[in-house]
Design an enzyme around this catalytic site. Structure first.
Site, mmCIF file in Angstrom:
data_model
loop_
_atom_site.group_PDB
_atom_site.id
_atom_site.type_symbol
_atom_site.label_atom_id
_atom_site.label_comp_id
_atom_site.label_asym_id
_atom_site.label_seq_id
_atom_site.Cartn_x
_atom_site.Cartn_y
_atom_site.Cartn_z
ATOM 1 N N ASP A 13 42.534 45.133 33.017
ATOM 2 C CA ASP A 13 42.939 46.166 33.982
ATOM 3 C C ASP A 13 41.705 47.034 34.226
ATOM 4 O OD1 ASP A 13 44.742 47.870 35.522
ATOM 5 O OD2 ASP A 13 44.606 49.293 33.877
ATOM 6 N N SER A 14 41.809 47.930 35.199
ATOM 7 C CA SER A 14 40.713 48.863 35.450
ATOM 8 C C SER A 14 40.549 49.832 34.284
ATOM 9 C CB SER A 14 41.015 49.656 36.723
ATOM 10 O OG SER A 14 42.212 50.396 36.536
ATOM 11 N N GLY A 46 41.962 51.510 42.597
ATOM 12 C CA GLY A 46 42.905 51.699 43.705
ATOM 13 C C GLY A 46 42.343 51.818 45.106
ATOM 14 N N CYS A 76 47.130 44.274 36.302
ATOM 15 C CA CYS A 76 46.788 45.309 37.270
ATOM 16 C C CYS A 76 47.307 44.836 38.627
ATOM 17 C CB CYS A 76 45.273 45.473 37.298
ATOM 18 S SG CYS A 76 44.658 46.578 38.571
ATOM 19 N N GLU A 155 45.207 57.775 32.380
ATOM 20 C CA GLU A 155 43.880 57.664 31.746
ATOM 21 C C GLU A 155 43.622 58.889 30.855
ATOM 22 O OE1 GLU A 155 41.503 55.245 31.721
ATOM 23 O OE2 GLU A 155 42.839 53.942 32.864
ATOM 24 N N CYS A 196 52.344 49.797 39.689
ATOM 25 C CA CYS A 196 50.986 49.924 39.164
ATOM 26 C C CYS A 196 51.154 49.977 37.657
ATOM 27 C CB CYS A 196 50.344 51.210 39.684
ATOM 28 S SG CYS A 196 48.830 51.675 38.804
ATOM 29 N N HIS A 198 49.588 51.342 35.360
ATOM 30 C CA HIS A 198 49.395 52.637 34.704
ATOM 31 C C HIS A 198 50.711 53.430 34.626
ATOM 32 C CE1 HIS A 198 45.054 52.030 35.188
ATOM 33 N NE2 HIS A 198 44.843 53.109 34.468
#
Ligand code: DGL
Length: 232
Positions: A13-14, A46, A76, A155, A196, A198
Site C-alpha cells: 500500500d502507499s 490518491g 490499496c 497515517e 480505501c 486506510h
C-alpha cells in the site's frame, strides 16, 4: 522462509492502509507467512497521476516478489485502479489480488436507495470502480465522496486500533469523520462503503458517526477470503 504450506503472501500500500487487509487475512489464515510493504516515501497515492501510481506499484510488487512472495495483494484501492491490469500482464506467473469497490453488496443492502462510497480521487477515476458501479448499482444512487483527510489521519495514528487512540485523537478524528460523513447521511445514504484501505483503520469513529443511520461496509474480510481461495 516459507511456511509448510509453501506460500508467502506479500501486501503493499502507499502507507499503513493495507494493514486493514493484512489483519483480516491474518485473522483468517494465521499459519500463512506474510510480508508487508508500505511505500511511505511516496504516500499518499490518491492524487498522483495513474501512470505514476502504476510505476510505483510495479516497483512495490517487484520488491515483494524479490523477497520471495508468490502471491501479491494490492492492498490499496488506488493502486488496484491504476495498476492491477499492468501487474497481471507483466507477471503472469504471480496471482495478484486487488481491492474490489464493494458497490454490489452496498446496493443490495440499501433500503433507502442511496449509498455512499468513500475513496480517493484516483479510485473514482479508475475503470474498475466505474464498471462495477455501472454493472451493480442498478436503480441505486451512488454518491462518490473523496476523503483524503481520512488517509492523513490513519497515517497520523500509524494504524493503531481504536482502543489505543488518545482522547485527543478520538475527538479530532470523530470531528473530521463527522464533517465528511454527515452530509452523506443527510443525503439519505444508509450504506457507507469504505473504498480505501486506510479507512477501516478509522472504522471505530466512522461507525460512531453512522450509528443508527447507516451501515458501514469494510471490504477487507471479503478480500481476505479471496486471498484464501487463491491459495487453495
Ligand atoms: N490506501 C489507499 C487506497 O486504498 C490509498 C491512500 C492514498 O495513498 O491516497 O486507496
Amino acid at each position: 522462509m516459507k511456511t509448510a504450506r509453501g506460500h508467502k503472501v506479500g501486501f503493499f500500500d502507499s502507507g499503513v492502509g493495507g494493514l486493514s487487509v493484512l489483519r483480516a487475512f491474518q485473522a483468517l489464515c494465521p499459519e500463512v507467512e506474510t510480508e508487508y510493504l508500505a511505500d511511505s516515501a511516496h504516500a499518499p497515492y490518491g492524487n498522483r497521476p495513474a501512470e505514476e501510481i502504476a510505476r510505483l506499484s510495479e516497483a512495490n510488487a517487484e520488491e515483494l516478489i524479490a523477497r520471495g512472495c508468490d502471491v501479491v495483494v494490492v492492498a490499496c484501492n488506488t493502486a488496484t485502479a491504476a495498476a492491477i491490469d499492468l501487474l497481471r500482464r507483466k507477471h503472469p506467473e504471480i496471482p495478484f489480488v486487488g481491492m474490489e469497490p464493494a458497490v454490489k453488496p452496498a446496493a443490495l443492502r440499501s433500503k433507502s436507495g442511496v449509498v455512499a462510497v468513500l475513496a480517493t480521487a484516483g479510485t473514482f477515476r479508475g475503470r474498475l470502480y466505474n464498471e462495477t458501479k455501472g454493472r451493480y448499482a442498478g436503480g441505486v444512487k451512488v454518491i462518490a465522496a473523496v476523503a483524503d483527510e481520512f488517509v492523513a489521519e490513519a497515517e497520523r495514528i500509524r494504524g493503531a486500533p481504536y482502543a489505543e487512540w488518545t482522547e485527543a485523537d478520538r475527538a479530532r478524528i470523530i470531528g473530521i469523520v463527522r464533517a465528511r460523513v454527515e452530509p452523506l447521511l443527510d443525503a439519505g445514504a444508509d450504506v457507507i462503503v469504505l473504498g480505501c484501505t486506510h479507512f477501516p483503520l478509522l472504522i471505530g469513529a466512522i461507525e460512531e458517526v453512522c450509528a443508527g443511520r447507516a451501515e458501514v461496509i469494510d471490504p477487507s474480510p471479503a478480500v481476505a477470503r479471496q486471498i484464501r481461495r487463491v491459495l487453495a
